[in-house]
Design an enzyme around this catalytic site. Structure first.
Site, PDB file in Angstrom:
ATOM      1  CG  ASP A   1      -9.873  -9.623  10.199  1.00 30.45           C
ATOM      2  OD1 ASP A   1      -9.933  -9.968   9.003  1.00 30.45           O
ATOM      3  OD2 ASP A   1     -10.383  -8.574  10.634  1.00 30.45           O
TER       4      ASP A   1
ATOM      5  CD  GLU B   1      -5.980  -9.317   4.285  1.00 33.87           C
ATOM      6  OE1 GLU B   1      -6.997 -10.017   4.257  1.00 33.87           O
ATOM      7  OE2 GLU B   1      -5.656  -8.621   5.272  1.00 33.87           O
TER       8      GLU B   1
ATOM      9  CG  ASP C   1     -14.279  -6.190   5.564  1.00 37.68           C
ATOM     10  OD1 ASP C   1     -14.581  -7.198   6.226  1.00 37.68           O
ATOM     11  OD2 ASP C   1     -13.297  -5.475   5.815  1.00 37.68           O
TER      12      ASP C   1
END
Length: 671
Positions: A411, A414, A478
């Site tokens: 995950d 960023e 998401d």
């Protein structure tokens, strides 16, 4: 493409006898200058401001056609000679390459984007980065005559004309995140986890910029595409042919054996859910338990404890259970979760901090850079530090692979701010977009070095140019757990198709979405998400950030039997899916191909038209050339628009009548 020299100070490049690039005294192809730039980050969202302090046009000082045909060396400079830039134009059957002089920093950046291993760069190396701004203009046709698509994972409509896109790795910002926040001080709606400095024009070329600085692609003008770069890329390309085949890592075949069920709560919970789903004849390829290392409850919802070690209290006997579940449930694998950050209250932070493996503040005291990830602090492993990189690979190998874990969500990626000091000693503004590549490479090499490339997979949401050399599987991030057209199911499909144009092998969605702050997931949206996921090379569920507010795959018997049937359909299609993957792998392209705004092909023989709204019983489908057979009724359709009945469990799926896979498709009703 054709290069036409009009005079000693002007030229143009033509595509199909239409001008595509032009340079003259009145119309400069390049402008350069300097800006005062600020990058403010909060929870992965960036507010970026570039105040242009100088912008000057460049004019030709000299032009030389080299001995090689269609290679032109051109010296550009501004009027005061403050900027002098040597540019090489190379034309061949593939299109046009525009190369710029390279510096030490750009060679390092080039090595991350294109080389098998980044260049060694000592932390005491002088920071010689050139942050000269570049403006570059491509001629465009009117809005109704040219469309532009791609640019990585974009959540907007497929055609990017009339939009301005930031090419900057970031958390996706949508209105559902902060519904009561009326301030205008917010990121653009076009922020994305996985931007690509590329786009595909309907004029027949693909553009790509090779560099790592912030860029802005402005498609809002009817006559030009205006491209801005906060630092000069080392190469620009306008390709007429497909990009060279990408050497993708493997996708394990077990991904096609059924569904990957997302669940949390510990060993006993997994035991019970697997038993229930097996009893209704669910084909389970894997269990994905993101809380394998522990949990943390915040106001946002259920979070993972970011210390990447097996939590033996939460998941007792896990190593033995992984073997048992694989034996009992048709080879069911166990998948986990990890990201490139570590919580300050975990043991890994202490180890990394003692070894100076963490990203640090640029000013004033060189302290470890801590980030608020939402009611807890975490640090960033410095992936430009070779020793830290190897340490984190060993964390993955020791704590995940050696436990028997067969895959994981890798995950984030960023959250690297710009006011940081990294080992490689290049500015945060130049290394930020490269972080997902470094993160992907770390996971890839951990698996490769363990000799498990054929059996272990990881999947990411963040990305940048050429990241797919290390990661073949992505998901769309998401989405909101509803049918909303700005953040829900349809956005997941649009972004999947957008990313597929960037030569990503496989892309999928969280079945049911993830994000819900004030809303819960209904049964209908969950089942619509599930039925479309069955017709992809991977199907995986997510409980969402607030599981108790959402309908889940095992909420009732109807959901359980629905998911069981769709898992069997997915497994039934395994021979075709493996063929699709093989062809995509061979050709260096995606398993998915866009057809219309929301319709697409899986491989070349399945047409998929998803239902993206609530309470829909019929759907208008655009049929392509040739004859296509409706999967559920076996009725034949030729090219036109038609109304198709779409009851739950029977999405609008068609197969090509001439496909070699017709016998396989015809047997789906028996599953």
């Amino acid at each position: 493409m054709e290069f036409r020299l009009h005079s000693s100070t002007s030229f143009a490049v033509y595509l199909n006898d239409q001008m595509i690039l032009e340079h003259s005294h009145e119309h400069s192809l390049f402008h350069v200058g300097a800006s005062q730039s600020t990058y403010k980050m909060h929870l992965g969202h960036f507010l970026i401001d570039h105040k242009t302090e100088k912008k000057v046009n460049l004019q030709i000082q000299s032009i030389e056609e080299l001995s090689a045909s269609n290679v032109y060396e051109i010296l550009f400079a501004d009027e005061s000679k403050s900027y002098q830039i040597q540019v090489r134009f190379i034309l061949n059957s593939d299109g046009l390459q525009i190369e710029f002089p390279s510096s030490t920093v750009s060679e390092y950046i080039r090595s991350i984007i294109e080389a098998d291993k980044p260049l060694e760069r000592h932390p005491t190396t002088l920071d010689d980065s050139d942050m000269t701004n570049l403006w570059f203009t491509i001629d465009a046709l009117p809005f109704d005559q040219e469309s532009v698509r791609g640019a990585g994972l974009q959540f907007t409509d497929g055609d990017l004309r009339q939009k301005i896109l930031p090419i900057w790795v970031s958390e996706w910002h949508h209105n559902h995140l902060h519904p009561n926040n009326q301030t205008a001080d917010r990121p653009t709606e076009h922020t994305t986890y996985h931007p690509q400095p590329t786009f595909v024009s309907s004029r027949g070329y693909t553009f790509c910029a090779y560099g790592s600085a912030y860029a802005q692609f402005d498609f809002s003008h009817a006559d030009v595409h205006q491209l801005y770069f906060a630092a000069i890329p080392y190469r620009l390309e306008l390709r007429l042919t497909p990009s060279p085949p990408i050497q993708y890592p493997s996708l394990p075949e077990w991904l096609q054996d059924g569904i990957i069920l997302g669940m949390q709560g510990g060993t006993d919970v997994v035991d019970e859910k697997l038993r229930k789903m097996h009893e209704v004849d669910t084909y389970i390829a894997g269990v994905w338990a993101q809380d394998w290392c522990g949990k943390r409850i915040t106001s946002f919802g259920k979070r993972v404890f970011w210390n990447w070690q097996w939590n033996e209290n939460w998941y007792p006997n896990l190593k033995e259970k992984i073997v048992e579940w694989q034996r009992l449930y048709r080879g069911c694998r166990f998948l986990a979760y990890i990201n490139p950050y570590i919580a300050v209250d975990g043991s890994l932070f202490q180890e990394a901090n003692e070894n100076n493996f963490l990203v640090r503040h640029l000013q004033p005291d060189d302290a470890v850079y801590l980030i608020d990830f939402g009611e807890f602090n975490g640090a960033i492993v410095d992936l430009t530090n070779p020793e830290a990189f190897e340490w984190y690979k060993n964390v993955i190998r020791r704590n995940l692979l050696d436990l028997g874990i067969s895959g994981w969500m890798a995950d984030f990626g960023e959250y690297l701010p710009c006011d940081v000091r990294v080992y490689a000693n290049i500015p945060g503004a130049l290394v930020h977009n490269l972080w997902p590549i470094l993160w992907a490479r770390c996971n890839y090499e951990a698996i490769r070095d363990a000799g498990k490339s054929q059996e272990v997979i990881f999947f990411m949401r963040s990305g940048y140019l050429n990241v797919q050399r290390y990661c073949p599987l992505f998901w769309t991030g998401d989405q909101v757990v509803n049918f909303s057209h700005d953040a829900g199911l349809s956005v997941g499909i649009r972004s999947s198709l957008s990313l597929s144009l960037s030569h990503v092998l496989a892309v999928h969605m969280d079945i049911g979405g993830y994000f819900g702050r004030t809303i819960g997931r209904t049964r209908e949206v969950l089942l619509r998400w599930c039925e479309i996921a069955a017709f992809n090379v991977i199907m995986r569920t997510h409980e969402g950030n607030r599981p108790s507010s959402n309908t889940q795959f095992d909420s009732d018997q109807l959901c359980m039997k629905f998911f069981a049937r769709m898992s069997r359909i997915h497994a039934h299609l395994k021979p075709y899916s493996l063929h699709v993957i093989h062809e995509a792998f061979r050709q260096g392209k995606s398993c998915l191909t866009p057809y219309t705004e929301l319709q697409y092909f899986l491989g070349k023989d399945l047409l998929i038209a998803p239902v993206v709204d609530a309470e829909v019983n019929t759907l208008t489908v655009t049929i392509p050339d040739g004859q296509w057979i409706h999967l559920w009724t076996r009725k034949a359709y030729d090219k036109h628009q038609c109304e198709i009945e779409v009851p739950l469990g029977q999405p609008a799926i068609f197969y090509r009548s001439t496909s070699e896979w017709v016998p396989l498709f015809e047997q789906i009703h028996l599953v």
